[in-house]
Design an enzyme around this catalytic site. Structure first.
Site, short mmCIF file in Angstrom:
data_model
loop_
_atom_site.label_atom_id
_atom_site.label_comp_id
_atom_site.label_asym_id
_atom_site.label_seq_id
_atom_site.Cartn_x
_atom_site.Cartn_y
_atom_site.Cartn_z
CG ASP A 1 -1.75 -1.26 1.33
OD1 ASP A 1 -2.28 -1.70 0.30
OD2 ASP A 1 -1.82 -1.82 2.43
CD GLU A 2 4.77 -0.36 -0.06
OE1 GLU A 2 4.06 -0.70 -1.04
OE2 GLU A 2 5.35 -1.17 0.68
CE LYS B 1 3.07 -2.54 -4.38
NZ LYS B 1 2.72 -2.18 -2.99
N GLY C 1 -4.10 -4.43 -4.22
CA GLY C 1 -5.10 -3.45 -4.64
C GLY C 1 -4.36 -2.21 -5.07
CG HIS C 2 -1.38 -2.25 -7.40
ND1 HIS C 2 -0.43 -2.87 -8.16
CD2 HIS C 2 -1.10 -2.63 -6.12
CE1 HIS C 2 0.37 -3.58 -7.40
NE2 HIS C 2 -0.04 -3.46 -6.15
CB THR C 3 -5.66 3.19 -5.90
OG1 THR C 3 -6.14 2.22 -4.98
CG2 THR C 3 -6.77 4.19 -6.21
CD GLN D 1 0.91 -8.89 -2.38
OE1 GLN D 1 1.71 -9.58 -2.99
NE2 GLN D 1 -0.31 -8.70 -2.79
CB THR E 1 1.79 -12.16 1.17
OG1 THR E 1 0.80 -12.76 0.32
CG2 THR E 1 3.03 -11.78 0.38
CB THR F 1 -7.89 -6.09 -1.36
OG1 THR F 1 -6.99 -5.73 -2.39
CG2 THR F 1 -8.40 -7.49 -1.60
N GLY G 1 -11.06 -3.23 2.53
CA GLY G 1 -11.69 -2.10 3.21
C GLY G 1 -11.28 -1.97 4.67
P1 IMP Z 1 -2.52 -12.79 2.18
O1 IMP Z 1 -1.54 -12.30 1.18
O2 IMP Z 1 -3.94 -12.52 1.80
O3 IMP Z 1 -2.27 -14.21 2.57
O4 IMP Z 1 -2.30 -11.93 3.53
C1 IMP Z 1 -1.10 -12.04 4.30
C2 IMP Z 1 -0.72 -10.68 4.91
O5 IMP Z 1 -0.32 -9.80 3.88
C3 IMP Z 1 -1.88 -9.98 5.64
O6 IMP Z 1 -1.34 -9.24 6.72
C4 IMP Z 1 -2.42 -9.02 4.58
O7 IMP Z 1 -3.08 -7.91 5.14
C5 IMP Z 1 -1.13 -8.63 3.89
N1 IMP Z 1 -1.33 -8.23 2.49
C6 IMP Z 1 -1.53 -9.04 1.44
N2 IMP Z 1 -1.62 -8.33 0.31
C7 IMP Z 1 -1.45 -7.05 0.64
C8 IMP Z 1 -1.39 -5.83 -0.11
O8 IMP Z 1 -1.49 -5.80 -1.34
N3 IMP Z 1 -1.20 -4.69 0.62
C9 IMP Z 1 -1.03 -4.70 1.96
N4 IMP Z 1 -1.06 -5.81 2.70
C10 IMP Z 1 -1.26 -6.97 2.05
#
Ligand code: IMP
Length: 418
Positions: free
Chosen positions: A13-14, A16, A40-42, A219, A234, A295, A297
């Site tokens: 969520d930086e 990107k 979730g890329h905005t 991520q 992740t 993704t 909310g």
């Molecule tokens: P998963 O990737 O859904 O298995 O989630 C594992 C961890 O990564 C959780 O803490 C999620 O909130 C975090 N996470 C996964 N994808 C993103 C992303 O795109 N942005 C921020 N956090 C993420």
């Protein structure tokens, strides 16, 4: 020719998506190489907001988009995303990409629930179970999704086992019958067969042929399955090295490896967060920065900028430059704090310790910088106020990597290139 890699330097969520959209202008190809629709890329263009979970953010620029082997692909989500795009899409999906099936979503949720207090806070999108099947060599790949007979054989083999696991271990259900799943996914496979193509081959050829290739990480570095804050991570590798294995290109030097750094830190889900803020100030930054998951909310946890985290990210990724995003969100604060070191058991640390147990004991050592204002209308770096420039330059000097992009608002035009 240029090859550019965009990587999240923190916990995702930086910003990107915005930077990829900006850089896509000069790219011939945009490639996603890790993760799936947990991302979730905005991208905001002329006031219109686009949210991408799977499609590379270069899509609105009409660039040739690639979903590489390293991706966990949920075809239902991709279908929705393609449906939202107004323009013609040029998309290639690698035959080796792993497919997220309904049992992956059900297992993701069931496993989280069973973890109780030890939960990771996953996005519940089936990412972990899908990658687990890949490693166990039982996953369904894109080349199987697009061939009805092969899909049928795979589903026949997998359904019973996954159902038994869900029912007997977790007391849950997949939520769809085998026949329903087969019907849905066969249709999706037929629709998507036109996208099948060897991404490894095409991208390798493009690089050889001098094309501009943009690799879009999803991520952030500290969600990396090996080098993040394991187990609060992740299941893919959001670090620069994953470009090689996720796309299938030979080891090479990239022209630019851009670390996307938010001017403060956020994290969604559980796990250590040394500079975390609580209370009113955290609420304010969360609200101003719209720090709610694209993704899921979920409200994001918020904290000050963390230089040990970034120093480690530079080591892990080899950033050649930094893009500092959301500087405007810190507007109007009396002070902006930056964590320069951690203190752990009486020792000062400049980087993130490898062992989570140690990281959990770390406390931040802060430097107080004066608060600042940015207007959002500045076009040149020199137009930023002196205090805003001091913040940027303090960070740059401490990290020893140039800040080439400064983002001062969500829109494409609210960006300063140095
Ligand atoms: P998963 O990737 O859904 O298995 O989630 C594992 C961890 O990564 C959780 O803490 C999620 O909130 C975090 N996470 C996964 N994808 C993103 C992303 O795109 N942005 C921020 N956090 C993420």
């Amino acid at each position: 020719m240029s090859s550019t890699v965009v990587i999240g330097a923190q916990y995702g969520d930086e910003g990107k998506g915005k930077v990829v959209d900006l850089l896509a202008d000069k790219a011939d190809l945009v490639v996603r190489f890790n993760g799936g629709n947990n991302a979730g890329h905005t991208v905001v263009v002329k006031g219109k907001k686009y949210k991408f979970h799977l499609m590379p953010s270069g899509a609105i620029q009409g660039k040739k988009c690639f979903i590489a082997a390293g991706i966990a692909l949920d075809p239902k989500v991709l279908k929705q995303e393609l449906g939202q795009l107004e323009q013609e899409i040029s998309l290639v999906i690698d035959p080796r990409a792993q497919i997220i099936m309904p049992w992956h979503n059900a297992l993701d949720l069931a496993k989280e629930e069973a973890k109780g207090k030890a939960k990771i806070g996953t996005t519940g999108r089936g990412i972990g179970p899908c990658y687990a099947d890949r490693v166990s060599r039982t996953g369904i790949r894109f080349c199987e999704l697009v061939e009805a007979q092969r899909l049928k054989e795979k589903v026949e083999r997998q359904f019973g086992e996954k159902q038994a696991l869900l029912q007997k271990v977790f007391g849950k259900e997949i939520g769809q019958s085998k026949e329903e799943i087969l019907a849905d996914y066969t249709t999706l496979g037929e629709e998507f067969s036109k996208y099948l193509g060897d991404v490894s081959m095409e991208v390798s050829e493009a690089l050889k042929g001098g094309k501009n290739v943009l690799f879009e990480g999803a991520q952030g570095t500290f969600l990396d399955n090996d080098f993040g804050t394991y187990p609060y991570v992740t299941s893919s590798h959001p670090t620069a090295g994953a470009v090689f294995t996720g796309v299938g290109i030979g080891a090479r030097a990239f022209d630019r490896v851009i670390g996307i750094v938010k001017a403060y830190t956020t994290r969604v889900g559980e796990g250590p967060f040394v500079t975390e803020l609580k209370g009113e100030l955290a609420d304010k930054i969360r609200t101003v920065g719209a720090e709610f998951g694209t993704t899921t909310g979920r409200p994001r946890r918020v904290g000050w900028l963390d230089l040990p985290l970034l120093t480690t990210a530079i080591r892990l990724n080899g950033f050649t430059e930094i893009a500092l995003t959301k500087l405007d969100v810190l507007n109007g604060l009396e002070k902006a704090l930056v964590c320069t070191e951690y203190e752990c058991d009486g020792k000062r640390l400049k980087e993130v310790p490898a062992d989570l147990k140690e990281l959990e004991k770390c406390t931040p050592v802060f430097e107080d910088l004066p608060g600042f204002e940015v207007k959002g209308s500045e076009k040149e770096y020199g137009e930023l106020s002196e205090k805003a420039r001091s913040y940027v330059e303090f960070v740059e000097k401490a990290l020893g990597v140039p800040t080439k992009i400064v983002s001062i608002g969500p829109g494409r035009e609210e960006t300063i290139l140095r």
